[in-house]
Scaffold this active site. Structure first.
Site, PDB file in Angstrom:
ATOM      1  N   HIS A  57       0.727  -0.726  -0.241  1.00 54.75           N
ATOM      2  CA  HIS A  57      -0.346  -0.422  -0.402  1.00 54.75           C
ATOM      3  C   HIS A  57       0.991   1.118  -0.386  1.00 54.75           C
ATOM      4  CE1 HIS A  57       0.585  -0.606   4.388  1.00 54.75           C
ATOM      5  NE2 HIS A  57       0.109   0.838   4.329  1.00 54.75           N
TER       6      HIS A  57
ATOM      7  N   HIS B 128       5.094  -4.878  11.965  1.00 56.23           N
ATOM      8  CA  HIS B 128       5.046  -3.416  12.651  1.00 56.23           C
ATOM      9  C   HIS B 128       5.255  -4.455  13.691  1.00 56.23           C
ATOM     10  CE1 HIS B 128       4.117   0.693  10.272  1.00 56.23           C
ATOM     11  NE2 HIS B 128       3.628  -0.115  10.479  1.00 56.23           N
TER      12      HIS B 128
ATOM     13  N   ASP C 146       0.163  -3.781   6.278  1.00 58.92           N
ATOM     14  CA  ASP C 146      -1.089  -3.529   7.577  1.00 58.92           C
ATOM     15  C   ASP C 146      -2.562  -3.873   7.460  1.00 58.92           C
ATOM     16  OD1 ASP C 146       1.363  -1.840   8.504  1.00 58.92           O
ATOM     17  OD2 ASP C 146       0.536   0.567   7.918  1.00 58.92           O
TER      18      ASP C 146
ATOM     19  N   HIS D 121       0.942   4.083   1.580  1.00 62.67           N
ATOM     20  CA  HIS D 121       2.283   4.860   3.202  1.00 62.67           C
ATOM     21  C   HIS D 121       3.320   5.560   2.710  1.00 62.67           C
ATOM     22  CE1 HIS D 121      -2.295   4.096   5.430  1.00 62.67           C
ATOM     23  NE2 HIS D 121      -1.899   5.476   4.489  1.00 62.67           N
TER      24      HIS D 121
ATOM     25  N   ASP E 145       5.898   5.032   4.624  1.00 59.06           N
ATOM     26  CA  ASP E 145       7.328   4.364   5.587  1.00 59.06           C
ATOM     27  C   ASP E 145       6.591   2.575   4.934  1.00 59.06           C
ATOM     28  OD1 ASP E 145       4.199   3.270   6.813  1.00 59.06           O
ATOM     29  OD2 ASP E 145       4.795   2.439   8.577  1.00 59.06           O
ATOM     30  N   HIS E 146       5.942   2.526   4.123  1.00 59.73           N
ATOM     31  CA  HIS E 146       6.335   1.452   3.050  1.00 59.73           C
ATOM     32  C   HIS E 146       6.477   1.548   1.515  1.00 59.73           C
ATOM     33  CE1 HIS E 146       3.948  -1.377   5.765  1.00 59.73           C
ATOM     34  NE2 HIS E 146       3.173   0.176   6.503  1.00 59.73           N
TER      35      HIS E 146
ATOM     36  N   HIS F 147      -7.387  -1.093   5.611  1.00 59.29           N
ATOM     37  CA  HIS F 147      -6.537  -0.068   6.223  1.00 59.29           C
ATOM     38  C   HIS F 147      -6.448   0.752   4.865  1.00 59.29           C
ATOM     39  CE1 HIS F 147      -3.463   1.250   8.145  1.00 59.29           C
ATOM     40  NE2 HIS F 147      -2.117   1.341   7.034  1.00 59.29           N
TER      41      HIS F 147
END
Length: 264
Positions: free
Chosen positions: A55, A175, A137, A57, A59-60, A118
């Site tokens: 996805h 995470h 996530d 975001h 941090d990905h 998400h």
């Protein structure tokens, strides 16, 4: 063909970037930070041959461009809708439900699952060969992702899709949230003996600085409240805390659990 290994590369405060490799070639899942990935590749003399994205975001995907710069013209797999919309413009191969991702250098095949909730376009990658799911996530050890773009019905449907995989499936989420997730879980389902045992084991592991991911799907089905919307204990706890009315259908129960976790 050399055996395939799955190595966690910690990043940021609590992210896991999953490196799948055979001691020669490697693919990386959701590389939010290029630095630790490139350092591991260099240290172990591994050649990066593909990137998998679940996805959009930061941090990905934050390390994708730099890793591609180092690796050259490698395929970048990700949600087709995000490729088409330009939300993840570095994707070279857009994926939808049922697509097969072939990584010839590893002799590896992964199947794509669409798991919105998400985000509206979130996907996951399942390998029967590795008995493993890389789910970003969507599903966490003991929890699930916040609903930033999707609805409770969408997320529950996504979790049910995951629940249909073999119970032995290793769940590689992104995470290290397990301890806080289970602290909430024992609050919402206080009479679950398997959950109590898991919570104690995870607390002890984290005290020793050990990773708690991957988890196993059958453990999630027994102890993760977001996958247990039919639990009488959960329904009773929600009602006692005035978080659920007489509507005890799975979506209402899931939505109430997710809303409680948001502020726990």
């Amino acid at each position: 063909m050399m055996p395939i290994q799955i190595t966690p590369i910690p990043a940021f405060q609590d992210n896991y970037l999953w490196l799948i490799h055979n001691s020669q070639n490697a693919i990386i899942v959701d590389p939010g930070d290029a630095g630790p990935v490139q350092a591991y590749l260099n240290q172990h003399n591994l050649k990066l041959c593909a990137i998998l994205i679940t996805h959009h975001h930061p941090d990905h995907i934050g390390g994708v461009v730099e890793l591609q710069r180092h690796a050259g013209n490698i395929p970048i797999f990700g949600p087709l809708a995000d490729q088409q919309s330009g939300r993840i413009d570095m994707i070279t191969t857009g994926c939808t439900e049922g697509a097969s991702v072939q990584i010839a250098q590893l002799g590896l095949t992964l199947q794509v699952l669409e798991v919105p909730g998400h985000t509206s376009t979130h996907i996951a990658y399942y390998s029967a060969q590795l008995d493993s799911l890389f789910c970003g996530d969507t599903l966490f050890a003991g929890g699930c992702g916040r609903l930033f773009e999707g609805t409770p019905a969408q997320m529950l449907s996504s979790l049910n899709k995951i629940a249909a995989l073999p119970g032995s499936t290793q769940v590689y989420c992104a995470h290290e949230y397990t301890l806080s997730n289970l602290r909430f879980a024992v609050t919402v389902e206080p009479h679950n003996a398997a959950l109590q045992t898991r919570f104690k084991a995870v607390a002890a592991a984290r005290e020793q600085g050990q990773f708690t991911v991957p988890s196993q799907l059958d453990v999630e089905l027994q102890t993760n409240p977001f996958m247990r919307s039919d639990s009488p204990d959960i329904i009773r706890t929600l009602q006692e805390n005035h978080r659920l009315t007489d509507h005890t259908d799975p979506v209402s129960v899931f939505a109430a659990v997710r809303e409680w976790k948001n502020t726990f």
